[in-house]
Design a protein around this motif. Structure first.
Motif, PDB file in Angstrom:
ATOM      1  N   GLY A   1       0.815  -1.212   0.000  1.00  0.00           N
ATOM      2  CA  GLY A   1       0.000   0.000   0.000  1.00  0.00           C
ATOM      3  C   GLY A   1       0.850   1.263   0.000  1.00  0.00           C
ATOM      4  O   GLY A   1       0.557   2.221  -0.725  1.00  0.00           O
ATOM      5  N   LEU A   2       1.909   1.273   0.793  1.00  0.00           N
ATOM      6  CA  LEU A   2       2.812   2.419   0.837  1.00  0.00           C
ATOM      7  C   LEU A   2       3.525   2.602  -0.502  1.00  0.00           C
ATOM      8  O   LEU A   2       3.757   3.732  -0.952  1.00  0.00           O
ATOM      9  N   SER A   3       3.853   1.494  -1.140  1.00  0.00           N
ATOM     10  CA  SER A   3       4.515   1.556  -2.452  1.00  0.00           C
ATOM     11  C   SER A   3       3.590   2.170  -3.496  1.00  0.00           C
ATOM     12  O   SER A   3       4.028   2.959  -4.348  1.00  0.00           O
ATOM     13  N   VAL A   4       2.313   1.801  -3.442  1.00  0.00           N
ATOM     14  CA  VAL A   4       1.330   2.373  -4.370  1.00  0.00           C
ATOM     15  C   VAL A   4       1.254   3.886  -4.177  1.00  0.00           C
ATOM     16  O   VAL A   4       1.229   4.665  -5.139  1.00  0.00           O
ATOM     17  N   TRP A   5       1.232   4.316  -2.925  1.00  0.00           N
ATOM     18  CA  TRP A   5       1.173   5.759  -2.638  1.00  0.00           C
ATOM     19  C   TRP A   5       2.366   6.472  -3.264  1.00  0.00           C
ATOM     20  O   TRP A   5       2.216   7.533  -3.878  1.00  0.00           O
ATOM     21  N   TYR A   6       3.556   5.898  -3.131  1.00  0.00           N
ATOM     22  CA  TYR A   6       4.749   6.572  -3.643  1.00  0.00           C
ATOM     23  C   TYR A   6       4.725   6.696  -5.165  1.00  0.00           C
ATOM     24  O   TYR A   6       5.199   7.699  -5.715  1.00  0.00           O
TER      25      TYR A   6
END
Length: 474
Positions: free
Chosen positions: A214-219
């Motif tokens: 999820g954090l990777s998608v945000w970045y």
């Protein structure tokens, strides 16, 4: 946006760049390694799971590495290609290769998950899961839930190097650390008070992987050097070919490790059954459990080794694209020294403190056979750690230079030729001890081969002009 926003990679001091990129990458890989290791520690210390759960974790571990191998092929290859593209000012190739990688990762992860769920029994049996009924029951339960998390795991691992290539190694580290901390917090809760067993350990892991993804998608929606748009997403064959070739070494270094582990685990089961002690049903799982623990410690050391080399990929790629071979050569020298130092520290730990290491993995709840075999395994299996870390660093660095053939050659030699042949042959003459000696023997033989390629690489990176620049920099 300035296409040369990463130009500091060509001007900043080599040592500072290594620290900036390698340290977050090391932490990311260490934390990623902790996912499986933490599960095994808590499983081993749960009385109702013990060495059966420990052995089951060992059986499943190579199957997570299969997923990792595909993810790093996509991620590391894209990372190297993006860095080279940015160094050469080819911005369009950079953003399209990232979009291509995202789609490829999603598709491949769903296919792998389906294969795991459909052929679960056959796969677990192949990796030694039926050493006894108790071990198989634990392995089946753990593997089912881990398989459901494969798409999240692969996405997070593939995006990690891509985020680094965008100049954000700290965020890449943060995304991985956040997921691992979540796993560490949930593991003891699910395993001990809630007594969810292998399912609890797996679910804790998957929740952590979902957070990282999820954090990777945000970045991806907040990238700096590269901006994604609808036009970034597609499966372009010519781009896919370019970055997958650069990532093939990462894939082969991981997948060949799986093949080697399959050989080791099968030989462990076969020759363990012939042993006077481990041939008894109640002790049959011990060699498998112990070798899994030893390989986990090796994974910690090798994560540092790979992290140092992989963290340098954007730096090497950019400088090669900018035709600064002198800086690439200086980085190689620093890397080899650092790799040897990591191996030396790991060697001292396994030779001096093997009993303390095995105590972390529930030795107090097991028979003396468990501890005795573990101490012997640590001291023999990992006695060539210095050569192992140098070999691994060389694989990755050659990949960053775009030398896929040489890098692949060393990797395949270590894991396939020596990593499979020796575990199959040596036990014929020395039983389980032969299995232990196969690992350091493979590292010695691989190092001889690696030295030749290291020398050639130095010559290719050295011209009179480059040497003069290097002396001036120092």
């Amino acid at each position: 946006m300035n296409e040369k926003s990463n130009s500091f990679l060509e001007t900043e001091k080599i040592g500072k760049l290594m620290r900036k990129y390698a340290i977050p990458c090391i932490i990311s890989l260490l934390v990623a390694a902790l996912y499986n290791i933490v599960d095994q520690i808590f499983i081993a210390n749960a009385n109702y799971l013990g060495s059966y759960g420990n052995a089951a974790n060992t059986v499943v571990f190579p199957l997570t590495v299969v997923a990792l191998s595909i993810a790093v092929m996509i991620g590391d290859g894209c990372c190297a290609f993006v860095s080279i593209s940015l160094g050469a000012g080819k911005k369009e190739d950079a953003h399209r290769s990232i979009g291509n990688s995202i789609l490829l990762c999603i598709i491949s992860s769903l296919i792998l998950t389906s294969i795991y769920l459909i052929f679960m029994e056959n796969i677990l049996t192949f990796f030694g899961g039926k050493v006894n009924p108790e071990t198989y029951a634990c392995a089946e339960e753990y593997f089912f839930w881990i398989s459901l998390g494969i798409p999240f795991y692969m996405f997070g691992q593939a995006m990690n190097p891509i985020i680094r290539s965008d100049g954000s190694p700290k965020f890449a580290m943060f995304a991985t650390v956040a997921g691992a901390i979540t796993n560490i917090i949930l593991d003891p809760v699910f395993i001990f008070p809630m007594k969810m067993g292998m399912m609890g350990a797996a679910i804790a892991t998957v929740i952590g992987q979902i957070l990282t993804a999820g954090l990777s998608v945000w970045y991806l929606f907040h990238m700096k050097a590269v901006k994604l748009s609808k036009g970034s997403f597609g499966l372009w064959g010519h781009l896919m070919k370019k970055f997958l070739i650069l990532g093939i070494t990462s894939f082969l270094s991981q997948i060949s490790l799986v093949i080697s582990m399959a050989a080791v685990q099968n030989m462990c089961t076969k020759y363990g059954a012939m042993d006077a002690v481990f041939g008894q049903s109640e002790y049959a799982q011990i060699p498998l459990a112990v070798l899994g623990i030893v390989m986990k410690f090796f994974q910690i050391a090798i994560s540092i080794s790979v992290g140092m080399a992989a963290g340098c990929i954007p730096v090497v790629g950019y400088n090669i694209g900018a035709k600064r071979k002198d800086r690439a050569r200086a980085l190689f020298t620093n890397l080899l020294i650092a790799e040897a130092a990591v191996g030396a520290v790991a060697l001292l730990i396994v030779e001096l403190f093997p009993t303390q290491l095995i105590m972390i993995f529930g030795a107090a709840n097991e028979s003396s056979y468990y501890t005795d075999f573990a101490v012997k395994s640590f001291r023999i299996y990992l006695c060539m750690m210095i050569l192992a870390t140098v070999n691994k660093g060389t694989f990755i660095y050659l990949q960053a230079l775009g030398k896929a053939v040489e890098s692949t050659l060393i990797s395949l030699t270590r894991e396939i030729i020596f990593g499979v042949f020796l575990p199959v042959i040596l036990p014929i003459f020395f039983g389980l001890d032969g299995l232990l000696y196969s690992f350091p023997t493979a590292d010695i033989l691989t190092f001889i081969f690696a030295v030749i390629i290291i020398q050639r690489t130095y010559k290719e990176l050295s011209t009179d002009k480059d040497i003069k620049r290097l002396k001036e920099a120092n």
